[in-house]
Design an enzyme around this catalytic site. Structure first.
Site, short mmCIF file in Angstrom:
data_model
loop_
_atom_site.label_atom_id
_atom_site.label_comp_id
_atom_site.label_asym_id
_atom_site.label_seq_id
_atom_site.Cartn_x
_atom_site.Cartn_y
_atom_site.Cartn_z
N GLU A 15 0.84 -1.19 0.00
CA GLU A 15 0.00 0.00 0.00
C GLU A 15 0.88 1.25 0.00
O GLU A 15 1.78 1.38 0.82
CB GLU A 15 -0.89 -0.04 1.24
CG GLU A 15 -1.71 1.19 1.51
CD GLU A 15 -2.52 1.07 2.80
OE1 GLU A 15 -3.14 2.06 3.18
OE2 GLU A 15 -2.50 -0.02 3.43
N GLU A 73 -3.17 10.93 3.16
CA GLU A 73 -4.13 10.70 4.23
C GLU A 73 -4.23 12.01 4.99
O GLU A 73 -3.24 12.48 5.56
CB GLU A 73 -3.67 9.58 5.15
CG GLU A 73 -3.67 8.22 4.46
CD GLU A 73 -3.53 7.08 5.46
OE1 GLU A 73 -4.56 6.49 5.81
OE2 GLU A 73 -2.40 6.82 5.87
#
Length: 536
Positions: A233, A238
């Site tokens: 990932e 974020e």
């Protein structure tokens, strides 16, 4: 990354397909929202692609193939239909989605908007979507030696929310070619995996995940099964309006794998088993606030989250090519016509403003974090997954595991905020409780727009309009980027616009480079490696 929650009490009738594997329902026709994005070349030309997005299978209504009976209600499986994983997949179907009415997902040209709480016939919280290349396959991005750029508006994301844009090593077809039990595939958002090896997925590898299913103790809609789905990932983004981070999470395998029980590790396993899996659940992260740069990102700060801005991420290799070894992940911003260098670490023992192997090692040492990153291959391992190709994920979620404190507050909460690495943002340690966030900020949303992908230096100087969300081009249209004046807050020089000089942070040298070798005023052509030099 933690999982996403959805409140859905399906009250639909359907005419269903029948067969001997995980099925597709036919009551609601699956129509993917369109989303344009651009592919750029080193000369500044960008071609617009007609893409589309699909919502993840975990959000969908799952029902019997022989009636309108739910296979899954609340946070429990119907054990009369789902006696085991294989039988459940044969007996149950995923249905189509009504994106705006049910999930609060809308698109317009190049802009995707994700609403946090949507109250239709049922209550939905957040969403997770994937960019597709066609109706049945996800778009695969090979990031090595390339640059990925997008505009984002986080002004309506308070503490406790995470507008996340990232890449995972999912199968392009959602697993249909590898797992005969999966008849739904990418068209219905199957095949998800990430570095937490999530065990809350309802289907993995063409089978249900009902065996050993334990309903969540704090979420009436989710649970944990015996299996998890693991893959590398790359968290490009974020963030909320208070804090942001980008994080690399390598795994032992470059492809998706299924794991069992607490040996999966990550968020969904017992605390003592967090690092027992085949992936790095922590990753090597870059959060400017956590690195002591507390005035860089937020409302009214250098990157002002009251307004949209452009996020540029560069994946630099040792030889400057797409087949080289990943050596650095670099971040830039553009806001109000200014190119802004990433906020640098203020700790003397952790140098720089990008992710490198040296940075990761020194950060782990300073913060006292276990270096699981190197155990699972480090940057080189992350690069191997990128070389294979990764799927773009666009999402909005709240956090039932840790209240998002790891992103925007002091975490762990029992540690002193003065300890290096504990303070990650200005949010209270009492913030982020999902029930509170959902009640107090139901109208929160995030928008992503103007996605561009191409060689380093080709995307962010091509005149993107932050938050415009519009595109008049078709997939066959090519536009030539125009040079714009770029400035930076990290120097007193404003630079200049010049067709004979590389722009701020643009490429200015390297083997095979045929572009400008000088930089605009205020910048110096800085050697990175034999294949890449950059105006810094």
């Amino acid at each position: 990354m933690s999982s996403f929650q959805v409140y859905r009490a399906a009250l639909l009738l359907s005419i269903l397909a029948t067969a001997n594997a995980q099925q597709v329902g036919t009551y609601t026709t699956e129509t993917h929202p369109s989303l344009t994005w651009q592919t750029c070349t080193s000369d500044g030309s960008c071609t617009t692609n007609d893409g589309e997005v699909v919502i993840d299978a975990n959000w969908r209504w799952v029902h019997s193939t022989s009636s309108a009976t739910n296979c899954y209600t609340g946070n429990e499986w119907d054990t009369s239909i789902c006696t085991d994983d294989v039988t459940c997949a044969a007996n149950c179907a995923l249905d189509g989605a009504t994106y705006e009415a049910t999930y609060g997902v809308t698109t317009s040209g190049s802009e995707l908007r994700l609403n946090f709480v949507t109250q239709g016939s049922s209550k939905n919280i957040g969403s997770r979507l994937y960019l597709m290349s066609d109706d049945s396959n996800y778009e695969l991005f090979k990031l090595l030696g390339q640059e990925f750029t997008f505009d984002v508006d986080v002004s309506n994301l308070p503490c406790g929310l995470n507008g996340a844009l990232y890449f995972v090593a999912m199968d392009a077809d959602g697993g249909t070619s590898e797992y005969s039990g999966n008849k739904a595939g990418a068209k219905y958002g199957t095949g998800y995996c990430d570095s937490q090896c999530p065990r809350d997925l309802k289907f993995i590898n063409g089978e249900a995940n009902c065996d050993g299913w334990e309903p969540s103790s704090n979420n009436v809609n989710t649970g944990v099964g015996d299996h998890g789905s693991c893959c590398a990932e790359m968290d490009v983004w974020e963030a909320n309006s208070i804090s942001n981070a980008f994080t690399a999470h390598p795994c032992d395998s470059v492809s998706q794998t299924m794991c069992d029980g607490d040996s999966c590790g990550g968020t969904y396993s017992a605390s003592g088993d967090r690092y027992s899996g085949t992936c790095d659940p922590d990753g090597c992260d870059y959060n400017p606030y956590r690195l002591g740069n507390t005035d860089f990102y937020g409302p009214g700060l250098t990157v002002d989250t009251n307004s949209p801005f452009t996020v540029v991420t560069q994946f630099i290799t040792d030889d400057g090519t797409s087949s080289g070894t990943l050596t650095e992940i670099k971040r830039l911003y553009v806001q109000n016509g200014e190119v802004i260098a990433n906020g640098a670490s203020t700790y003397s023992s952790v140098n720089g403003s990008s992710i490198t192997s040296a940075f990761c090692e020194s950060e782990k040492t300073l913060f006292g974090d276990e270096n699981v990153f190197d155990k699972h291959g480090g940057l080189e391992g992350m690069g191997e997954a990128m070389a294979k190709g990764m799927v773009l994920v666009l999402s909005l979620w709240d956090d039932y595991a840790a209240d998002m404190l790891w992103l925007d507050s002091d975490y762990p909460v029992n540690s002193s905020a003065s300890t290096p690495g504990v303070a990650r943002g200005t949010c209270s340690t009492d913030s982020g409780v999902p029930a509170t966030v959902e009640a107090e900020s139901p109208n929160a949303y995030v928008t992503y727009s103007n996605i561009k992908f191409g060689p380093i230096g080709s995307t962010y100087s091509s005149g993107s309009s932050s938050g415009s969300g519009s595109s008049s081009s078709s997939s066959s249209t090519t536009t030539k980027a125009t040079s714009t004046t770029l400035k930076t807050t990290s120097t007193t020089s404003s630079g200049s616009s010049s067709t004979s000089a590389a722009q701020a942070y643009g490429q200015c040298g390297g083997q095979g480079w045929t572009g400008p070798t000088t930089c605009v005023s205020g910048y110096t052509c800085t050697y990175e490696n034999a294949y890449y030099s950059q105006c810094l």
